[in-house]
Design a protein around this motif. Structure first.
Motif, mmCIF file in Angstrom:
data_model
loop_
_atom_site.group_PDB
_atom_site.id
_atom_site.type_symbol
_atom_site.label_atom_id
_atom_site.label_comp_id
_atom_site.label_asym_id
_atom_site.label_seq_id
_atom_site.Cartn_x
_atom_site.Cartn_y
_atom_site.Cartn_z
ATOM 1 N N UNK A 19 -11.461 -1.780 10.575
ATOM 2 C CA UNK A 19 -11.179 -2.823 11.375
ATOM 3 C C UNK A 19 -12.538 -3.523 11.835
ATOM 4 N N UNK A 20 -13.656 -2.742 12.097
ATOM 5 C CA UNK A 20 -14.940 -3.610 12.140
ATOM 6 C C UNK A 20 -15.461 -4.051 10.610
ATOM 7 N N UNK A 21 -15.186 -3.696 9.604
ATOM 8 C CA UNK A 21 -15.570 -3.972 8.192
ATOM 9 C C UNK A 21 -14.785 -5.110 7.963
ATOM 10 N N UNK A 22 -13.449 -5.435 8.398
ATOM 11 C CA UNK A 22 -12.775 -6.606 8.201
ATOM 12 C C UNK A 22 -13.420 -7.745 9.024
ATOM 13 N N UNK A 93 -6.778 -4.109 6.635
ATOM 14 C CA UNK A 93 -8.160 -3.768 5.722
ATOM 15 C C UNK A 93 -7.602 -2.945 4.721
ATOM 16 N N UNK A 94 -8.283 -3.077 3.581
ATOM 17 C CA UNK A 94 -7.926 -2.221 2.234
ATOM 18 C C UNK A 94 -6.547 -2.156 1.893
ATOM 19 N N UNK A 95 -5.449 -1.920 2.797
ATOM 20 C CA UNK A 95 -4.315 -1.585 2.293
ATOM 21 C C UNK A 95 -3.385 -2.960 2.025
ATOM 22 N N UNK A 96 -3.906 -4.232 2.683
ATOM 23 C CA UNK A 96 -3.261 -5.152 2.423
ATOM 24 C C UNK A 96 -3.458 -6.040 0.954
ATOM 25 N N UNK A 97 -4.951 -5.553 0.413
ATOM 26 C CA UNK A 97 -5.481 -5.741 -0.661
ATOM 27 C C UNK A 97 -4.931 -5.254 -1.779
ATOM 28 N N UNK A 98 -4.552 -3.775 -1.548
ATOM 29 C CA UNK A 98 -3.824 -3.084 -2.651
ATOM 30 C C UNK A 98 -2.482 -3.369 -2.668
ATOM 31 N N UNK A 99 -2.004 -3.761 -1.579
ATOM 32 C CA UNK A 99 -0.491 -4.040 -1.688
ATOM 33 C C UNK A 99 -0.052 -5.333 -2.453
ATOM 34 N N UNK A 100 -1.166 -6.329 -2.166
ATOM 35 C CA UNK A 100 -1.124 -7.843 -2.632
ATOM 36 C C UNK A 100 -1.627 -7.961 -4.165
ATOM 37 N N UNK A 101 -2.112 -6.710 -4.644
ATOM 38 C CA UNK A 101 -2.710 -6.644 -6.029
ATOM 39 C C UNK A 101 -3.994 -7.371 -6.169
ATOM 40 N N UNK A 102 -4.532 -7.515 -4.931
ATOM 41 C CA UNK A 102 -5.712 -8.541 -4.893
ATOM 42 C C UNK A 102 -5.540 -9.862 -5.041
ATOM 43 N N UNK A 103 -4.371 -10.264 -4.632
ATOM 44 C CA UNK A 103 -4.104 -11.837 -5.028
ATOM 45 C C UNK A 103 -3.615 -12.450 -3.768
ATOM 46 N N UNK A 104 -3.698 -13.726 -3.665
ATOM 47 C CA UNK A 104 -3.151 -14.423 -2.889
ATOM 48 C C UNK A 104 -1.603 -14.528 -2.636
ATOM 49 N N UNK A 105 -1.048 -14.128 -1.622
ATOM 50 C CA UNK A 105 0.762 -13.847 -1.736
ATOM 51 C C UNK A 105 1.257 -15.414 -1.827
ATOM 52 N N UNK A 106 0.466 -16.543 -1.656
ATOM 53 C CA UNK A 106 1.310 -17.914 -1.881
ATOM 54 C C UNK A 106 0.963 -18.477 -3.357
ATOM 55 N N UNK A 107 -0.607 -18.351 -3.499
ATOM 56 C CA UNK A 107 -0.675 -19.159 -4.941
ATOM 57 C C UNK A 107 -1.324 -18.232 -5.989
ATOM 58 N N UNK A 115 -14.293 -7.941 -0.459
ATOM 59 C CA UNK A 115 -13.647 -7.657 0.905
ATOM 60 C C UNK A 115 -13.492 -6.160 1.206
ATOM 61 N N UNK A 116 -12.452 -5.472 0.448
ATOM 62 C CA UNK A 116 -12.240 -4.249 0.550
ATOM 63 C C UNK A 116 -13.457 -3.330 0.419
ATOM 64 N N UNK A 117 -14.379 -3.537 -0.424
ATOM 65 C CA UNK A 117 -15.572 -2.793 -0.660
ATOM 66 C C UNK A 117 -16.165 -2.547 0.736
ATOM 67 N N UNK A 118 -16.494 -4.013 1.336
ATOM 68 C CA UNK A 118 -17.080 -3.990 2.547
ATOM 69 C C UNK A 118 -16.557 -2.828 3.767
ATOM 70 N N UNK A 119 -15.036 -3.425 3.823
ATOM 71 C CA UNK A 119 -14.156 -2.610 4.754
ATOM 72 C C UNK A 119 -14.495 -0.992 4.537
ATOM 73 N N UNK A 120 -14.068 -0.746 3.212
ATOM 74 C CA UNK A 120 -14.136 0.878 3.074
ATOM 75 C C UNK A 120 -15.789 1.388 3.205
ATOM 76 N N UNK A 121 -16.582 0.717 2.832
ATOM 77 C CA UNK A 121 -18.012 1.130 3.013
ATOM 78 C C UNK A 121 -18.442 1.323 4.496
#
Length: 296
Positions: A19-22, A93-107, A115-121
């Motif tokens: 959470x802090x990483x986010x 954190x991390x989960x949403x990135x994987x769920x969205x396949x690293x793409x914006x849900x809209x465009x 972003x997920x790297x900093x969160x995981x680190x």
């Protein structure tokens, strides 16, 4: 039972670290912009130039304070491409990135893996700190320092800045902790802060005198002073040695293998921060190894 408490505390620290990483991603991106806007406003005020007649700067004017708040809280996170607000369930954190396949849900715009790297680190570093110190006050404050260092590292990589708004409060916190002998005593802390700043200040001016160039910034002085305040003067030699060795190896490697222009400065802050964090956890062992190696 002790093992279970240690494990649970480490897991909890990892979750909080995610959470802090986010939030650190927000700090790393927004704080330099906030600083630059502040400097620009001060310059305009000093020159008595109104913002309306000042030369445009898209990076600093977009969403300016007069139109929309811009701080670490507002505006809420949004896609940089289509400007669509990011929903809470898309910001896990991390989960949403994987769920969205690293793409914006809209465009469908690609989201940086950073972003997920900093969160995981941040989560991993938090687990290491919690496991090392256990369920103690030292662990809590070490987590605060760890999160601050992560923000400083990436801001320095991006902008070659070590913001005083992070470094100085942590320096003063280290000196306050020394009053209660959390990591070191007040005597060693005060000497460490003074010696840490003075050591790099002297190196800076000697290097400038010899070459006519500035080898590092004043933020590096304050960062080493921070570690001196937290750990005491006894840890400064090993921190300087570690950061210098790692910085030299990576710097030469970048010049040789990545063809990095040797005229473009490489920030020293990340190496200093990494060395200080290592000393925070394993400084006693490293000092003992160093003194044994040199025969003292």
């Amino acid at each position: 039972m002790l093992l279970n408490i240690a494990t649970l505390f480490s897991v909890l620290a990892g979750v909080i670290g995610l959470l802090v990483g986010s939030f650190l991603n927000v700090v790393i991106y927004r704080l330099p912009i906030m600083m630059q806007r502040g400097w620009r406003k001060e310059c305009l005020d000093y020159l008595q130039i109104s913002p309306e007649t000042a030369p445009a700067d898209d990076a600093l004017n977009a969403g300016s304070a007069e139109e929309e708040p811009f701080n670490l809280i507002l505006p809420l996170s949004r896609c940089p491409s289509c400007n669509t607000p990011i929903k809470p369930y898309q910001n896990i954190p991390v989960i949403s990135y994987l769920f969205l396949s690293g793409k914006c849900a809209k465009c469908g715009c690609r989201i940086s893996m950073r972003y997920p790297i900093i969160e995981a680190f941040t989560a991993l570093a938090s687990i290491v700190v919690a496991w090392h110190f256990g369920y103690t006050p030292q662990a809590v404050f070490a987590l605060l320092l760890t999160w601050s260092l992560i923000a400083l590292i990436f801001i320095d990589v991006d902008h070659q800045l070590l913001p005083d708004s992070i470094t100085l409060p942590m320096l003063w916190l280290g000196m306050c902790l020394s009053l209660f002998n959390v990591y070191t005593d007040a005597h060693a802390s005060i000497i460490g802060a003074v010696a840490g700043y003075t050591a790099l200040w002297a190196v800076f001016h000697l290097f400038k005198l010899a070459t006519g160039k500035e080898g590092m910034g004043y933020g590096d002085f304050k960062l080493l002073a921070l570690f001196g305040a937290w750990l005491g003067w006894q840890y400064l030699p090993i921190i300087i040695l570690l950061s210098s060795l790692v910085g030299a190896v990576i710097g030469v490697g970048m010049i040789i293998f990545v063809k990095h222009d040797h005229n473009v400065p490489i920030p020293f802050g990340p190496y200093l921060a990494a060395a200080g964090w290592i000393a925070l956890l394993w400084g006693n062992d490293l000092n003992h190894l160093y003194l044994t190696t040199v025969g003292l």
